[in-house]
Design an enzyme around this catalytic site. Structure first.
Site, mmCIF file in Angstrom:
data_model
loop_
_atom_site.group_PDB
_atom_site.id
_atom_site.type_symbol
_atom_site.label_atom_id
_atom_site.label_comp_id
_atom_site.label_asym_id
_atom_site.label_seq_id
_atom_site.Cartn_x
_atom_site.Cartn_y
_atom_site.Cartn_z
ATOM 1 C CB ILE A 13 -1.115 -0.079 1.166
ATOM 2 C CG1 ILE A 13 -1.765 -1.374 1.390
ATOM 3 C CG2 ILE A 13 -2.239 1.183 1.068
ATOM 4 C CD1 ILE A 13 -2.722 -1.689 2.403
ATOM 5 C CB ALA A 84 2.731 -2.245 10.445
ATOM 6 C CE1 TYR A 150 -1.934 -5.337 11.624
ATOM 7 C CE2 TYR A 150 -3.966 -6.157 11.038
ATOM 8 C CZ TYR A 150 -2.901 -5.404 10.894
ATOM 9 O OH TYR A 150 -3.212 -4.581 9.692
HETATM 10 N N1 LIG Z 1 -3.102 -5.206 3.172
HETATM 11 C C1 LIG Z 1 -4.223 -4.889 3.770
HETATM 12 O O1 LIG Z 1 -5.208 -5.571 3.292
HETATM 13 C C2 LIG Z 1 -4.270 -3.967 4.889
HETATM 14 C C3 LIG Z 1 -5.407 -4.002 5.897
HETATM 15 C C4 LIG Z 1 -5.750 -3.068 6.817
HETATM 16 C C5 LIG Z 1 -4.373 -2.280 7.246
HETATM 17 N N2 LIG Z 1 -3.290 -2.374 6.521
HETATM 18 C C6 LIG Z 1 -2.191 -1.996 7.112
HETATM 19 O O2 LIG Z 1 -1.460 -1.088 6.021
HETATM 20 C C7 LIG Z 1 0.064 -1.059 6.171
HETATM 21 C C8 LIG Z 1 0.753 -1.385 4.784
HETATM 22 O O3 LIG Z 1 0.409 -2.652 4.650
HETATM 23 P P1 LIG Z 1 0.870 -3.620 3.508
HETATM 24 O O4 LIG Z 1 -0.323 -4.401 2.880
HETATM 25 O O5 LIG Z 1 1.164 -2.668 2.282
HETATM 26 O O6 LIG Z 1 2.048 -4.433 3.971
HETATM 27 P P2 LIG Z 1 3.501 -4.507 3.557
HETATM 28 O O7 LIG Z 1 4.031 -5.748 4.319
HETATM 29 O O8 LIG Z 1 3.425 -4.790 2.079
HETATM 30 O O9 LIG Z 1 4.388 -3.161 3.789
HETATM 31 C C9 LIG Z 1 4.972 -2.825 5.046
HETATM 32 C C10 LIG Z 1 6.015 -2.435 4.799
HETATM 33 O O10 LIG Z 1 6.670 -1.905 6.271
HETATM 34 C C11 LIG Z 1 8.035 -2.196 6.181
HETATM 35 N N3 LIG Z 1 8.597 -2.647 7.576
HETATM 36 C C12 LIG Z 1 7.945 -3.698 8.369
HETATM 37 N N4 LIG Z 1 8.464 -3.572 9.521
HETATM 38 C C13 LIG Z 1 9.360 -2.534 9.649
HETATM 39 C C14 LIG Z 1 10.090 -1.885 10.479
HETATM 40 N N5 LIG Z 1 10.313 -2.543 11.658
HETATM 41 N N6 LIG Z 1 10.610 -0.687 10.097
HETATM 42 C C15 LIG Z 1 10.656 -0.297 8.863
HETATM 43 N N7 LIG Z 1 9.991 -0.902 8.122
HETATM 44 C C16 LIG Z 1 9.099 -1.918 8.185
HETATM 45 C C17 LIG Z 1 8.249 -3.457 5.216
HETATM 46 O O11 LIG Z 1 9.555 -3.945 4.672
HETATM 47 C C18 LIG Z 1 7.022 -3.135 4.170
HETATM 48 O O12 LIG Z 1 7.679 -2.494 3.183
HETATM 49 C C19 LIG Z 1 0.291 -1.743 7.568
HETATM 50 O O13 LIG Z 1 0.438 -0.650 8.611
HETATM 51 C C20 LIG Z 1 -0.865 -2.639 7.876
HETATM 52 O O14 LIG Z 1 -1.005 -2.956 9.005
HETATM 53 C C21 LIG Z 1 -3.138 -3.492 5.544
#
Ligand SMILES: NC(=O)c1ccc[n+]([C@@H]2O[C@H](COP(=O)([O-])OP(=O)(O)OC[C@H]3O[C@@H](n4cnc5c(N)ncnc54)[C@H](O)[C@@H]3O)[C@@H](O)[C@H]2O)c1
Length: 341
Positions: A13, A84, A150
């Site tokens: 995202i 996250a 989570y």
């Molecule tokens: N994908 C979904 O459907 C969804 C739904 C609700 C909420 N979210 C939230 O949206 C956000 C993004 O989700 P996503 O699907 O893009 O996930 P993703 O895993 O693709 O992206 C998360 C990014 O955070 C980075 N990251 C993780 N831990 C880290 C740390 N300790 N320090 C620095 N960087 C770190 C990862 O390398 C990754 O690039 C998250 O906060 C997630 O909780 C996602």
């Protein structure tokens, strides 16, 4: 135009938000430890937008000195915080990891912002903060009672934000996404989680490889017995972040918003859409229910539509699936496919 620091901007995202920010004329500094993100996602945007600054700083959000230096050196006026851990199942078996990154890491980012005098924060929260829904569609007044670490970790931050605003003047827009779905319609970037737990990429991989897709639970109290979810296009989510940023830039106050399409789609309906879009059959294996999977999660996005004038543009299910399919077809092994080219 100002600079925005995007934590987790190399992820699914976050990278779509980076593209939207760059197209809207912002410079972007991405802060990501690449634990789940992709350098190739950043490069895919940066190489196509040579006129914009799009820079990646590798680092952990829990590393206070590094986050502070990143905010200071970038001159960022706002932070979008995507970084996250996000596997519900893993949060049950390894909760400390979730508290470390999602709570301590996020509070570290906020502490660095306070130190640097940055007062605009956009936070990725989740439908998982609501837990088992008492009613649908779920609006912002619905009780928040998470049923896994989570959801708890995200809610802990939501609850801290008003205190940080009072003490440090940080205004925060919280966006609670339901199921993020689809890929960049231009095909630059897409979804590549490992392991992939999300339904659409799993169903597309099954269609592509002729492998069977396990459907977890077919005895839910829903019209066809499978779980019902709300799939919102990732580009529409990115757009919501831009609107939230513009709101904070105008001096707007803090707010929390649910973000979904408002349409419930069952797992079976989703599979039918994948079959229509790909022209291939998806073989299905019935599996047991997964712990902590509510029967139906559907958002009311009325508040963000009213207050920030957000409108989903890619709302039709087949259109969402088609963008994901285009990405998957061009990158069957995710960003690794590009590395092998
Ligand atoms: N994908 C979904 O459907 C969804 C739904 C609700 C909420 N979210 C939230 O949206 C956000 C993004 O989700 P996503 O699907 O893009 O996930 P993703 O895993 O693709 O992206 C998360 C990014 O955070 C980075 N990251 C993780 N831990 C880290 C740390 N300790 N320090 C620095 N960087 C770190 C990862 O390398 C990754 O690039 C998250 O906060 C997630 O909780 C996602």
């Amino acid at each position: 135009m100002s600079t925005v620091l995007v934590t987790g901007g190399a992820g699914y995202i976050g990278s779509h938000a980076v593209k939207a920010l760059a197209q809207a004329g912002y410079d972007v500094v991405i802060y990501d430890d690449l634990s789940a993100g992709h350098r190739d996602a950043v490069e895919a945007i940066a190489t196509r937008m040579p006129g914009r600054v799009i820079r990646l700083i590798e680092g952990d959000v829990a590393d206070r000195a590094r986050v502070t230096a990143a905010i200071r050196s970038s001159g960022a006026a706002a932070v979008m915080h995507f970084a996250a851990k996000l596997s519900v199942g893993e949060s049950v078996t390894a909760p400390l990891k979730y508290y470390a990154t999602n709570v301590t890491g996020t509070l570290t980012v906020l502490q660095a912002m306070a130190e640097c005098g940055v007062d605009a924060f956009i936070f990725s929260s989740t439908a998982a903060t609501f837990g088992e829904p008492a009613r649908t569609p779920i609006d912002e007044t619905h009780p928040q009672q998470p049923i896994n670490a989570y959801g708890e970790s995200k809610l802990a931050v939501e609850r801290a934000l008003p205190h940080l605003e009072r003490a440090h003047g940080i205004r925060a827009v919280t966006l609670r996404y339901f199921n993020a779905a689809g890929a960049d319609p231009d095909g630059w970037i897409g979804e590549d989680h490992s392991p992939e737990e999300h339904l659409i990429p799993r169903a597309l991989a099954a269609a592509d490889r002729g492998a069977a897709l396990t459907v977890f639970g077919s005895d839910y109290p829903t019209p066809d017995g499978t779980c019902v979810r709300d799939f919102v296009h990732v580009t529409d989510l990115a757009q919501a972040h831009l609107l939230a940023l513009e709101h904070l830039e105008r001096g707007g106050g803090s707010g929390d918003y649910n973000l979904g399409n408002g349409q419930g789609v069952s797992v079976r309906e989703l599979i039918a859409s994948v079959e229509r879009v790909t022209g291939r059959e998806v073989a299905v294996v019935a599996g047991p229910r997964r712990a902590g999977d509510p029967a139906a999660l559907v958002a009311s996005s009325a508040r963000i539509m009213r207050e920030l004038r957000w409108q989903p543009r890619l709302a039709a299910l087949d259109d969402i699936v088609a963008t994901a399919w285009r990405w998957h077809h061009a990158h069957p092994n995710g960003y690794r496919s590009a590395e092998q080219d």
